[in-house]
Design an enzyme around this catalytic site. Structure first.
Site, mmCIF file in Angstrom:
data_model
loop_
_atom_site.group_PDB
_atom_site.id
_atom_site.type_symbol
_atom_site.label_atom_id
_atom_site.label_comp_id
_atom_site.label_asym_id
_atom_site.label_seq_id
_atom_site.Cartn_x
_atom_site.Cartn_y
_atom_site.Cartn_z
ATOM 1 N N HIS A 62 48.692 39.878 29.806
ATOM 2 C CA HIS A 62 48.278 41.272 29.633
ATOM 3 C C HIS A 62 48.495 41.974 30.978
ATOM 4 C CE1 HIS A 62 45.631 39.627 26.226
ATOM 5 N NE2 HIS A 62 46.713 40.183 25.719
ATOM 6 N N GLU A 65 45.750 43.110 33.694
ATOM 7 C CA GLU A 65 44.707 42.166 34.122
ATOM 8 C C GLU A 65 45.062 41.654 35.513
ATOM 9 O OE1 GLU A 65 43.540 41.241 29.510
ATOM 10 O OE2 GLU A 65 44.069 39.547 30.803
ATOM 11 N N HIS A 163 43.169 35.367 32.563
ATOM 12 C CA HIS A 163 42.990 36.744 32.079
ATOM 13 C C HIS A 163 41.755 37.358 32.721
ATOM 14 C CE1 HIS A 163 45.675 36.724 28.395
ATOM 15 N NE2 HIS A 163 45.715 35.458 28.779
ATOM 16 N N GLU A 227 38.996 33.659 31.080
ATOM 17 C CA GLU A 227 38.652 35.063 31.364
ATOM 18 C C GLU A 227 37.824 35.071 32.635
ATOM 19 O OE1 GLU A 227 39.638 37.636 29.518
ATOM 20 O OE2 GLU A 227 40.244 36.741 27.600
HETATM 21 ZN ZN LIG Z 1 43.999 39.196 28.602
#
Ligand SMILES: [Zn+2]
Length: 348
Positions: A62, A65, A163, A227
């Protein structure tokens, strides 16, 4: 010399200056480390001596990020400058360079929903993200090819896809452990997550179109989506918050015994998916504040969302919500509901 081929040892800059592709090239550092640039955002390192570990680090799947992109860029720069010694085979991936340049999650499609062949389903390879997903699969396959997929090899393959979440989280850092099709969860990996300051793990029970599930399922890699906190623009991340993840990744690359720590399950918050709420109509509405944190839970009976005539209410004690997003397309997941779980009955 690396200095000429990768100016200032800054592979991220070279990638972002050439977001759509880079002709492959390779060189060897003074310390004997073989460096291969495979494409824009794709670089591998192979030490001269025998190695037993194959590690893939990915970030920027992404594009907005930023913290993981900064962490990986600094790791690559330190390797190229000879400041970080590599004692494993290492592949570092910057997932979506055009989206990183644009400062957006994606250009046309969520890259992390396109793996395990989903890139070629439906309309096929119609956009850059679909083509990139296919290329990343090929690079990972090529990298892991040295060892056949056997039970004995699986302990030596890993992929950590880094992420940051769109929203805040009751637990700032958490990992998604892809569905293992009944194989045991691995204690050594929980020890590594703990070393990264990650104590909340979502244990998946179904296949997914994510990069981490792809590496786990197709290549037997110990693979996670991690994350690391909340999305911030480049340069605005408080890197101290990521210090343990950064130092543990560097220790992994140096091949220090970073997975041998004791696993204390009492320190972990383990969750499993209870249900996935799919947006059925354009009227889908979330009934809580926009900035709600991941892993927030409400008492049973509380209204979570409405979708036309459908009402979604909390069904179970401890049920918590993650990744709520009313703006997804109809037919896509608008929210995931999770419940507390345990790994103790299937742990290796
Ligand atoms: Zn992500």
């Amino acid at each position: 010399m690396a200095q000429q081929l990768i100016p200032a040892d800054d592979f991220l800059k070279l990638t972002l200056d050439n977001p759509l592709g880079l002709a492959p090239f390779e060189f060897t550092l003074a310390n004997g480390l073989a460096v291969k640039v495979w494409d824009s955002g794709v670089i591998s390192f192979e030490p001269a001596g025998q190695t037993t570990e194959d590690v893939v680090l990915s970030c920027g799947v992404h594009g907005n990020e930023t913290a993981p992109i900064e962490i990986c860029a600094a790791i690559v720069q330190d390797i190229l400058a000879g400041r970080l010694v590599v004692n494993v085979r290492l592949l570092v991936l910057f997932g979506n360079p055009p989206a990183i340049n644009a400062g957006t999650r994606e250009i046309t499609e969520n890259l992390n929903r396109l793996f395990s062949g989903h890139h070629s389903k439906g309309a096929g390879l119609i956009n850059a993200e679909r083509q990139r997903a296919k290329a990343l699969e090929q690079y990972v396959s090529q990298f892991y090819q040295r060892l056949p997929v056997t039970e004995s090899a699986t302990g030596n393959r890993s992929l950590y896809d880094l992420h940051t979440a769109i929203r805040g989280s009751r637990f700032e850092k958490f990992a998604v452990y892809p569905y293992l099709h009944g194989k045991p969860w691995r204690q050594a990996e929980f020890a590594f997550l703990a070393a990264c300051d990650v104590y909340t793990v979502l244990l998946m029970q179904t296949p997914a179109s994510t990069f981490s599930y792809y590496a786990s399922n197709e290549h037997g890699a110990n693979s996670f989506t991690i994350e690391l906190g909340k999305v911030k623009p480049f340069g605005q991340n408080d890197m101290a918050r990521f210090a343990k993840a950064d130092s543990s990744l560097r220790a992994l690359i140096y091949n220090k015994p970073v997975k041998s720590g004791a696993f204390d399950h009492n320190k972990f918050n383990m969750y499993q998916v209870y249900r996935s709420i799919i947006k059925q109509t354009q009227d889908f509405t979330l009934h809580f504040a926009d900035d709600i944190e991941n892993f927030t839970s409400y008492p049973p009976g509380s209204l979570l969302a409405t979708d036309g005539d459908i009402e979604y209410r909390v069904e179970k004690e401890g049920e918590a919500l993650i990744f709520p997003n009313a703006n997804v397309a109809v037919g896509q997941r608008a929210m995931l509901m999770v419940v507390p779980s345990s790994v103790m009955d299937n742990l290796q």
